[in-house]
Design an enzyme around this catalytic site. Structure first.
Site, mmCIF file in Angstrom:
data_model
loop_
_atom_site.group_PDB
_atom_site.id
_atom_site.type_symbol
_atom_site.label_atom_id
_atom_site.label_comp_id
_atom_site.label_asym_id
_atom_site.label_seq_id
_atom_site.Cartn_x
_atom_site.Cartn_y
_atom_site.Cartn_z
ATOM 1 N N HIS A 20 -9.323 -9.464 -12.409
ATOM 2 C CA HIS A 20 -8.632 -8.428 -12.257
ATOM 3 C C HIS A 20 -7.550 -8.716 -13.283
ATOM 4 C CE1 HIS A 20 -6.030 -5.510 -9.477
ATOM 5 N NE2 HIS A 20 -5.095 -6.669 -9.591
ATOM 6 N N LYS A 165 -3.771 2.058 -8.100
ATOM 7 C CA LYS A 165 -2.558 1.571 -9.908
ATOM 8 C C LYS A 165 -3.264 1.008 -10.769
ATOM 9 C CE LYS A 165 0.770 -2.456 -9.505
ATOM 10 N NZ LYS A 165 1.510 -3.099 -8.643
ATOM 11 N N LYS A 167 -3.321 -1.278 -14.948
ATOM 12 C CA LYS A 167 -2.665 -1.685 -15.071
ATOM 13 C C LYS A 167 -2.890 -1.542 -16.413
ATOM 14 C CE LYS A 167 -1.413 -4.813 -12.025
ATOM 15 N NZ LYS A 167 0.159 -5.249 -12.053
ATOM 16 N N ASP A 196 1.131 0.646 -14.372
ATOM 17 C CA ASP A 196 2.169 -0.928 -14.637
ATOM 18 C C ASP A 196 2.075 -1.437 -15.798
ATOM 19 O OD1 ASP A 196 3.479 -2.858 -13.728
ATOM 20 O OD2 ASP A 196 2.470 -4.199 -11.640
ATOM 21 N N GLU A 222 5.970 1.250 -12.998
ATOM 22 C CA GLU A 222 6.050 0.380 -12.185
ATOM 23 C C GLU A 222 6.810 -0.889 -13.932
ATOM 24 O OE1 GLU A 222 3.948 -1.243 -9.659
ATOM 25 O OE2 GLU A 222 4.475 -2.948 -9.920
ATOM 26 N N ASP A 247 10.129 -3.965 -10.566
ATOM 27 C CA ASP A 247 9.176 -4.838 -9.988
ATOM 28 C C ASP A 247 9.397 -6.162 -10.609
ATOM 29 O OD1 ASP A 247 6.947 -6.221 -8.199
ATOM 30 O OD2 ASP A 247 5.536 -6.337 -9.489
ATOM 31 N N LYS A 271 9.055 -7.394 -2.631
ATOM 32 C CA LYS A 271 7.629 -8.270 -1.917
ATOM 33 C C LYS A 271 9.164 -9.856 -1.746
ATOM 34 C CE LYS A 271 5.070 -7.390 -5.901
ATOM 35 N NZ LYS A 271 5.150 -7.833 -7.452
ATOM 36 N N GLU A 325 0.771 -1.170 -1.660
ATOM 37 C CA GLU A 325 0.134 -1.280 -2.153
ATOM 38 C C GLU A 325 -0.369 -3.070 -1.217
ATOM 39 O OE1 GLU A 325 0.530 -2.739 -6.353
ATOM 40 O OE2 GLU A 325 2.766 -4.467 -5.736
#
Ligand code: MUC
Ligand code: MG
Length: 370
Positions: A20, A165, A167, A196, A222, A247, A271, A325
């Site tokens: 990821h 989303k 990255k 993001d 983001e 974020d 979060k 998410e």
């Protein structure tokens, strides 16, 4: 109601189903912390926080979380009644600065324990749920456009996700924005796309690339700039119609207040871990709502336990303009609980069992703990 007799903190490493890729790190194994608080009657409250890429994503590392809880927070907990989690956390706040992840881990384990003592779902202790399910985004971050497109098509086919989303903070911005264009071309008609940047751009790069992303129909940008650049985030928010989401910059209540006051964004990613727990998350949702900011139900990519905690608090918040998410468990090869998450028609289902609705799998904990 019985008082707290022990607090145990475990560091675990959980492998992911695929790499990821974020701007600052590529996750193949996620370091998470599990908290276990017991009372004198033998009931157990459990909780989890996840961190990304050691100290590269944020300041809280799993080692520091454990050390600071063991040395500075646990002494405030032993002998206390967990039902007064609000008072306990107020006492902790007066002698422990910062340490939001550590505070979140403790507060949520206290809430799980208090809810189990009363035999109610945890969300009943902070307002009760509004939603039975919530929209669930997935992050396409394999690092390969073709693989991302195949993954997105499979998610749409399974009715798992229709918000993606991307990255795009690592590597050449022009190439990354072309990658977004290719994904929109492949699945844009059936899904909503957000990006993001994880703080990776400077303002000049952001000006050029956000214009292109806006024209492609991306619905949210983001954290394009580093956390310190409040002024730059405010200029981007003023200039573009597309939403600019804070974020990493939106951590404490006070930092988030500054973002709202200076309009350094027009949306906030919630979060529980980065805010210091559920009570703080609810306060942040409140000030964001008062200022007309959009909300996003964010994740630190928790496994089933941390994810259930996020699902529980998000279920009590009226509106998520950008959905959530909380897909973390779906990125892991394994889990530390007996239960899994449930996704139906592109939405995560909110667990209704007692506490956060999850039970630790002791064998898995023993296997994955350091
Ligand atoms: C982040 O910055 O949003 C959440 C989802 C994801 O893919 O990465 C994390 C961290
Ligand atoms: Mg982010």
């Amino acid at each position: 109601m019985s008082n707290i007799s022990s607090v145990d903190i475990f560091i675990c490493d959980l492998p992911t189903v695929r790499p990821h890729k974020l701007a600052m790190t590529t996750i193949t194994s996620q370091a998470i912390v599990v908290g276990v608080i017991k009372d004198n009657d033998g009931l157990t409250g459990i909780s989890e926080v996840a961190t990304i890429g050691g100290a590269s994503y944020g300041e809280s590392t799993v080692e520091a979380i454990k050390a600071n809880i063991d040395n500075y927070i646990t002494p405030h907990l032993i002998g206390q009644n967990p039902v007064y989690f609000s008072r306990i956390m107020d006492t902790v706040a007066k002698s422990v600065r910062g340490n939001f992840f550590a505070k979140s881990l403790i507060e949520t384990a206290l809430i799980d324990l208090a809810a189990k003592q009363r035999e109610v779902p945890a969300y009943e202790l902070f307002g009760g749920k509004i939603h039975d399910s919530l929209p669930l985004a997935w992050t396409l971050a394999s690092g390969d456009t073709k693989r991302d497109i195949e993954e997105a098509k499979e998610m749409l086919h399974q009715k798992r996700h229709n918000i993606f989303k991307l990255k795009i903070g690592s590597g050449d911005p022009d190439t990354n924005v072309r990658h977004v264009g290719e994904i929109i071309k492949a699945v844009g008609d059936e899904s909503r796309i957000t990006v993001d940047i994880n703080q990776a751009w400077d303002e000049y790069t952001a000006l050029k690339q956000i214009k292109a992303l806006e024209e492609m129909g991306v619905s949210m940008i983001e954290q394009p700039l580093p956390t310190w650049n409040y002024e730059g985030m405010a200029r981007l928010t003023e200039r573009f119609d597309v939403s600019i989401l804070a974020d990493e910059a939106a951590t404490s209540l006070h930092d988030t207040y500054r973002i709202i006051k200076e309009r350094a964004g027009d949306a906030i990613a919630l979060k529980p871990a980065k805010h210091g727990g559920i009570l703080e998350t609810k306060k942040i949702a409140g000030i964001a709502e008062a200022a007309g900011f959009g909300l996003y139900g964010g994740t630190m990519i928790e496994s089933t336990l941390g994810n259930a905690i996020a699902a529980s608090v998000y279920s009590t918040i009226s509106e998520f303009k950008f959905g959530t998410e909380i897909f973390g468990p779906l990125l892991y090869k394994d889990k530390l609980t007996l239960e899994d998450i449930e996704v139906k028609d592109f939405e995560i289902q909110i667990p209704d069992d007692v506490g956060f609705g999850v039970t630790l799998d002791q064998e898995k904990l023993a296997h994955y703990k350091r």
